[in-house]
Write an enzyme that holds these catalytic residues in place. Sequence first.
Site, PDB file in Angstrom:
ATOM      1  N   GLU A  39       0.819  -1.217   0.000  1.00 24.63           N
ATOM      2  CA  GLU A  39       0.000   0.000   0.000  1.00 24.63           C
ATOM      3  C   GLU A  39       0.844   1.255   0.000  1.00 24.63           C
ATOM      4  OE1 GLU A  39      -2.506   0.138   3.436  1.00 24.63           O
ATOM      5  OE2 GLU A  39      -3.238  -1.886   3.104  1.00 24.63           O
TER       6      GLU A  39
ATOM      7  N   CYS B 126      -2.493   1.923   8.494  1.00 26.50           N
ATOM      8  CA  CYS B 126      -1.481   0.944   8.078  1.00 26.50           C
ATOM      9  C   CYS B 126      -1.993  -0.456   7.819  1.00 26.50           C
ATOM     10  CB  CYS B 126      -0.447   0.819   9.181  1.00 26.50           C
ATOM     11  SG  CYS B 126       0.799   2.032   9.048  1.00 26.50           S
TER      12      CYS B 126
END
Length: 347
Positions: free
Chosen positions: A89, A332
């Site tokens: 990501e 996260c």
Amino acid sequence: MKKVLLGLSEEELTKEILQIGEKAFRAKQISGWLKKGIGFSGMKNLPASLIEKLKENFSDGFAEIDIKRVSTDGTIKYLFKLEDGCFIESVLMHYEYGNTICISTQVGCAMACAFCSSGEGGLIRNLMPHEMLAQVLQVNADNGGGRSVTNIVLMGTGEPLANYENVMAFLHMVNDPESIGVGMRNISLSTCGIVPQIARLAEEKLQITLCLSLHAATDEKRKKIMPISARFTVEETVSAMKSYSQKTGRRIIIEYILIKGFNMGKDDADELAKLFSGVKAHINLIPYNDGGKGLFSSPSQNEVYAFMKLLTDRKISSSVRRSLGRDIEGACGQLRSKRSRELTEEK
Ligand code: SAH
């Protein structure tokens, strides 16, 4: 695996291009595109036959954008699929001073912090320097090119100091004025506190901002949420940060997740004051983002500001990190772990 062209120096790239029987000026053209975040298929000034030849012999080093999500606040989250099928990501955030990209440094993470989704499946592998560079260049290209990305934070999935050499190589690549040329002072690296690596980083004299994920001010409390604290005490970790600050002249940045009922009391503020009174340090308060797991409780805004006041009363500089991208699984590892679950269920 094919040789990757992204991240090679001008000289190395030219060597590769000559080796497949092409002229040196082609290397210049190719490197111009790579810097712009454009892969082989988009290299418009190359003949189709050359593009085919490049694809046969090399990889451009870019990843596939698997998912792109735009938040109502403008934050953009990217899920990249790497050549070996792993997902990572990156997040682009807009601030008054520019656009910050938060990049991943590893696939997964070995640190296993209790509050973080990134460590759920353990560490899969380190990212290569070009895989970190690709995140910056591709997101930059996707947002208009040029210098759309002005700041970089190494705060995505992974522990950057556990992938030390590759992270250093990446920092030099992304700082290169011939490439995107992001200044070291515009780069922040966040670590859970691998003490020997902090000392090593201090010797590099890089001018990057070093951030420590502290999250609890005593060993007893920190051990409950961060396994790394079994290896290094709070005292030795903070002392390594202070010596980084002395050697580089940079302010110490402390990240402190606010977990309701756990680390937001007067005693916590007192412990933080013991560690940072009179020190050139700033504490970034990050309200815990649960991401639907229900593991810990998030504080209300009033509780967040009440804790900030406790710090202000103790003359500790702090600010609350704005929560961006809540509607797009901004924290996260949340998107990556969700996508991995989806794929497992599809099988
Ligand atoms: N391994 C590095 C960098 C990745 S984590 C480190 O430990 O610093 C970077 C930051 O993500 C952490 O400091 C933490 O502030 C934040 N983070 C992780 N999980 C979070 C959660 N559930 N809610 C809020 N912040 C989180």
